[in-house]
Design a protein around this motif. Structure first.
Motif, short mmCIF file in Angstrom:
data_model
loop_
_atom_site.label_atom_id
_atom_site.label_comp_id
_atom_site.label_asym_id
_atom_site.label_seq_id
_atom_site.Cartn_x
_atom_site.Cartn_y
_atom_site.Cartn_z
N LEU A 1 57.41 -66.15 -58.57
CA LEU A 1 56.70 -65.06 -57.45
C LEU A 1 55.06 -65.20 -57.65
N GLY A 2 54.72 -65.33 -58.98
CA GLY A 2 53.07 -65.23 -59.34
C GLY A 2 52.75 -66.35 -58.95
N GLN B 1 49.14 -69.25 -54.78
CA GLN B 1 49.17 -70.36 -53.75
C GLN B 1 48.94 -69.68 -52.49
N HIS B 2 49.51 -68.43 -52.32
CA HIS B 2 49.07 -67.76 -50.92
C HIS B 2 47.75 -67.08 -51.15
N ASP B 3 47.29 -66.51 -52.02
CA ASP B 3 45.93 -65.98 -52.18
C ASP B 3 44.77 -66.92 -52.32
N GLY B 4 45.17 -68.45 -52.53
CA GLY B 4 44.14 -69.41 -52.54
C GLY B 4 43.48 -69.27 -53.93
N ALA B 5 44.27 -68.61 -54.88
CA ALA B 5 43.54 -68.41 -56.25
C ALA B 5 43.34 -69.49 -57.18
N PHE B 6 43.81 -70.97 -56.65
CA PHE B 6 43.59 -71.80 -57.84
C PHE B 6 42.28 -72.61 -57.84
#
Length: 167
Positions: A42-43, A48-53
Motif C-alpha cells: 500500500l505504501g 506511485q499514485h502521489d508521483g513521489a518517485f
C-alpha cells in the motif's frame, strides 16, 4: 520501503481465496506477515499514485518490476551457460527509460525538453548497442540472428538520411 506513521490503524477486509493465497506466497522484501506485505504494498501504491518517485526510487521500482525476468535470465544462464547481451541491453534500457518517465512531471516546456533530450539520448544509445551487435556474424543473443533479421529497415533509413545529407 514504507515509513511507519506515528500511529497504526487496523484494517479488516475480506478478499477472495485466490488473492489470499497469492499474497501469502508473494515475496515482499522486508515483509514476513501478510500485514507487513499489505503495509509495504500500500505504501508503494501510494507513492506511485502521489508521483513521489525520484529517479533513484523509480529505477529501483522498475528493477523490482522486472525482477522475475532478471531471475529467469540468471537461471537460463546458469543451466545453459549462455548469456544474451541483447536481452541485457534491452532490459537495462527499458528499466532506465521507465524510471526517467515515472520520476518526471515536467512543469514547463524547458523541463519537457530536458526529459525529451534524455529519453532520445537513451533511445539512440539502445540503437547504437543493437547496431554493435550487428557488427559480428552472430549477435550475443539466445537467437544469434535476431539483430540481422530486424535491422534491414533501420539500415535503409540510416543510409537514406546519410545520402540526403551528402546531396
Amino acid at each position: 520501503m514504507v515509513t511507519q506513521a506515528s500511529s497504526m490503524e487496523p484494517l479488516s477486509a475480506r478478499i477472495p481465496s485466490d488473492l489470499y493465497l497469492w499474497l501469502a506466497k508473494l515475496q515482499v522484501e522486508g515483509a514476513t506477515t501478510n500485514s507487513d506485505k499489505l503495509r509495504i504494498l500500500l505504501g508503494e501504491l501510494k507513492r506511485q499514485h502521489d508521483g513521489a518517485f525520484d529517479y533513484v526510487a523509480a529505477h529501483a521500482w522498475a528493477r523490482d518490476m522486472t525482477a522475475r525476468l532478471r531471475e529467469a535470465l540468471v537461471r537460463i544462464e546458469g543451466s545453459s551457460g549462455r548469456h544474451s547481451a541483447v536481452l541485457g541491453l534491452l532490459l537495462e534500457h527499458m528499466t532506465t527509460s521507465l524510471a526517467m518517465m515515472v520520476s518526471q512531471a515536467p512543469a514547463d516546456e524547458t523541463e519537457g525538453a530536458k526529459l525529451e533530450d534524455a529519453l532520445v539520448r537513451r533511445a539512440f544509445a539502445l540503437c547504437e548497442g543493437l547496431l554493435r551487435q550487428a557488427t559480428t556474424v552472430a549477435a550475443a543473443a539466445y537467437d544469434p540472428a535476431v539483430i540481422k533479421r530486424h535491422m534491414p529497415a533501420t539500415i535503409e533509413l540510416a543510409a537514406t538520411i546519410q545520402n540526403q545529407r551528402g546531396a
